[in-house]
Design a protein around this motif. Structure first.
Motif, mmCIF file in Angstrom:
data_model
loop_
_atom_site.group_PDB
_atom_site.id
_atom_site.type_symbol
_atom_site.label_atom_id
_atom_site.label_comp_id
_atom_site.label_asym_id
_atom_site.label_seq_id
_atom_site.Cartn_x
_atom_site.Cartn_y
_atom_site.Cartn_z
ATOM 1 N N ILE A 83 0.940 -1.139 0.074
ATOM 2 C CA ILE A 83 -0.063 -0.004 -0.057
ATOM 3 C C ILE A 83 0.718 1.247 -0.169
ATOM 4 O O ILE A 83 0.531 2.196 -0.795
ATOM 5 C CB ILE A 83 -0.877 0.126 1.186
ATOM 6 N N ARG A 84 1.727 1.031 0.820
ATOM 7 C CA ARG A 84 2.957 2.631 1.161
ATOM 8 C C ARG A 84 3.520 2.604 -0.287
ATOM 9 O O ARG A 84 3.695 3.913 -0.680
ATOM 10 C CB ARG A 84 3.751 2.251 2.005
ATOM 11 N N ALA A 85 3.810 1.549 -0.912
ATOM 12 C CA ALA A 85 4.632 2.015 -2.336
ATOM 13 C C ALA A 85 3.834 2.080 -3.446
ATOM 14 O O ALA A 85 4.204 2.617 -4.337
ATOM 15 C CB ALA A 85 5.435 0.711 -2.602
ATOM 16 N N GLY A 86 2.255 2.254 -3.300
ATOM 17 C CA GLY A 86 1.313 2.469 -4.294
ATOM 18 C C GLY A 86 1.101 1.125 -5.110
ATOM 19 O O GLY A 86 0.503 1.315 -6.350
ATOM 20 N N SER A 87 1.701 -0.022 -4.789
ATOM 21 C CA SER A 87 1.569 -1.113 -5.746
ATOM 22 C C SER A 87 -0.207 -1.753 -5.574
ATOM 23 O O SER A 87 -0.247 -2.478 -6.458
ATOM 24 C CB SER A 87 2.380 -2.385 -5.232
ATOM 25 N N ILE A 88 -0.689 -1.716 -4.575
ATOM 26 C CA ILE A 88 -2.125 -1.947 -4.444
ATOM 27 C C ILE A 88 -2.850 -0.710 -3.779
ATOM 28 O O ILE A 88 -2.211 -0.065 -3.012
ATOM 29 C CB ILE A 88 -2.441 -3.024 -3.524
#
Length: 425
Positions: free
Chosen positions: A187-192
């Motif tokens: 989530i933090r990385a923006g992957s999901i």
């Protein structure tokens, strides 16, 4: 229960708590001592993956680079672990190395893992192999990572390949490292997206269950788990999302313990803002984490898959806690847990050497410290914990006369409310 109520009950319970001078109990002769590491964090020269992309994006403090170059120095580090007297060495087999392009297996990288795992066995240690330590190939990221419906089948294809290749070495198996933290990082990385959290968790549950059964078809006596990053106070709630759903496919409960919290020290939030060296690390919290897991999963043995203490670079901690003292204190509380009937079967220290802590080389956890940013030859320099761990493994624990260098928390909130209302002294 409100904090004030917890404290009040704890005060009254102190009169019936265990003896403040209680001795640590002897451990069984087959107790497992080990060290933990991960492939991506220590190998260096990493191929294209979700995490090389995160590190290259500018959202992390440091790029991965060489890390500590375990990829080329594994034999000397394995020798260091053997010299400690440990019997378990936890490593990862990185999917991004083995399958750099869809359906293309890199035979040279498989040969590296063949030799590395054989070297662990030849040194008299048992491998603990992690199938997924938060890293997947860049081509999986291009397809959407865990948001893609195709990822579970592709993950399982790789995992079966690894299991089939290394099951003959009788390793411990960790299917997925710290699943809830895995999801949080994605989530933090923006992957999901946050809305995709239930889907990713469902998929992690499904692949764990599937590969568990595959491992046991290859080796009916295999020891398989998925380690939990024990989050003080809220862990039982988090476990409803993964551990409770796979409990029948866990041969042991893997516990990772690092940070504590109490009314006297509420700085645990520093771990979440990447200032881990300022977060409290009271060793008695490990006892409460183990007791909590033992009560909630009473039929399962427990293994401390990761535990250690962060410092900032190679400097001492602000609280003055030394790595060797902290290690001995942690082992004391493991022995107290065993003495109280908690079935703890092993303990791994995180980590043998400093490594890439998911975006930064500043936090140091290693028994051997390595100045990646300033030392081009990546010298392994022993901390005081090296001698401490060598003595621990030689004696199979700390002696009956040992007492922790730091007192137990007056009201630990690690496994609240029980850790405060039922204190151990």
């Amino acid at each position: 229960m409100a904090l004030a109520s917890v404290v009040a009950v704890a005060v009254t319970s102190l009169t019936v708590s265990a003896d403040v001078h209680a001795a640590p109990q002897a451990l069984p002769r087959d107790f497992a001592w080990g060290v933990s590491s991960s492939g991506f964090q220590s190998e260096g020269s990493s191929p294209d993956s979700n995490w090389t992309r995160y590190a290259a994006s500018g959202r992390t403090h440091d790029r991965i680079g060489s890390s500590v170059d375990f990829r080329h120095r594994y034999r000397e580090d394995i020798a260091r672990a053997a010299d400690l007297g440990v019997g378990v060495y936890r490593v990862g087999v990185e999917w991004a190395r083995v399958e750099p392009r869809p359906g293309v297996v890199d035979r040279a990288e498989l040969a590296y893992y063949d030799d590395m795992i054989a070297a662990i066995v030849e040194a008299g240690m048992r491998p603990m192999i992690t199938l997924d330590h938060w890293v997947y190939p860049g081509w999986i990221a291009d397809r959407g990572g865990w948001a893609s419906a195709s990822t579970p089948a592709l993950w399982l294809r790789n995992a079966r390949r690894v299991v089939d290749r290394y099951a003959r070495h009788d390793p411990y198996w960790i299917t997925i490292n710290e699943p809830f933290t895995y999801v949080t990082n994605e989530i933090r990385a923006g992957s999901i997206a946050p809305t995709a959290v239930p889907t990713m968790l469902d998929r992690l549950v499904d692949v764990h269950r599937t590969i568990y059964h595959h491992i046991h078809r290859r080796d009916p006596d295999a020891m398989v788990s998925s380690n939990v990053a024990y989050i003080p106070t809220v862990e039982p709630l988090l476990d409803t999302q993964f551990v409770d759903r796979v409990a029948d496919t866990l041969d042991f409960i893997g516990v990772d313990y690092y940070y504590s919290i109490s009314p006297a020290d509420t700085n645990a939030w520093n771990a979440a803002i990447e200032q881990q060296w300022n977060a409290p690390v009271a060793a008695d919290g490990l006892y409460y984490a183990l007791r909590d897991m033992a009560r909630r999963y009473p039929s399962k043995p427990l293994y401390v898959v990761e535990s250690g203490m962060p410092t900032r670079d190679s400097a001492g901690r602000p609280d003055g806690y030394r790595r060797g003292d902290h290690l001995r204190d942690l082992v004391y509380w493991v022995q107290r847990a065993r003495g109280d009937g908690i079935d703890v079967i092993g303990y791994n220290y995180w980590s043998l050497t400093d490594n890439y802590e998911w975006g930064s080389y500043t936090p140091r956890f290693g028994l051997y410290t390595v100045d990646v940013a300033t030392d081009p030859i990546l010298t392994r320099r022993p901390t005081d914990a090296v001698a401490a761990y060598r003595q621990i493994t030689a004696d199979n624990g700390v002696p009956a006369t040992y007492r922790p260098t730091r007192p137990a928390e007056f009201c630990s909130l690690v496994a609240a409310p029980a850790s405060c209302t039922e204190p151990v002294r």
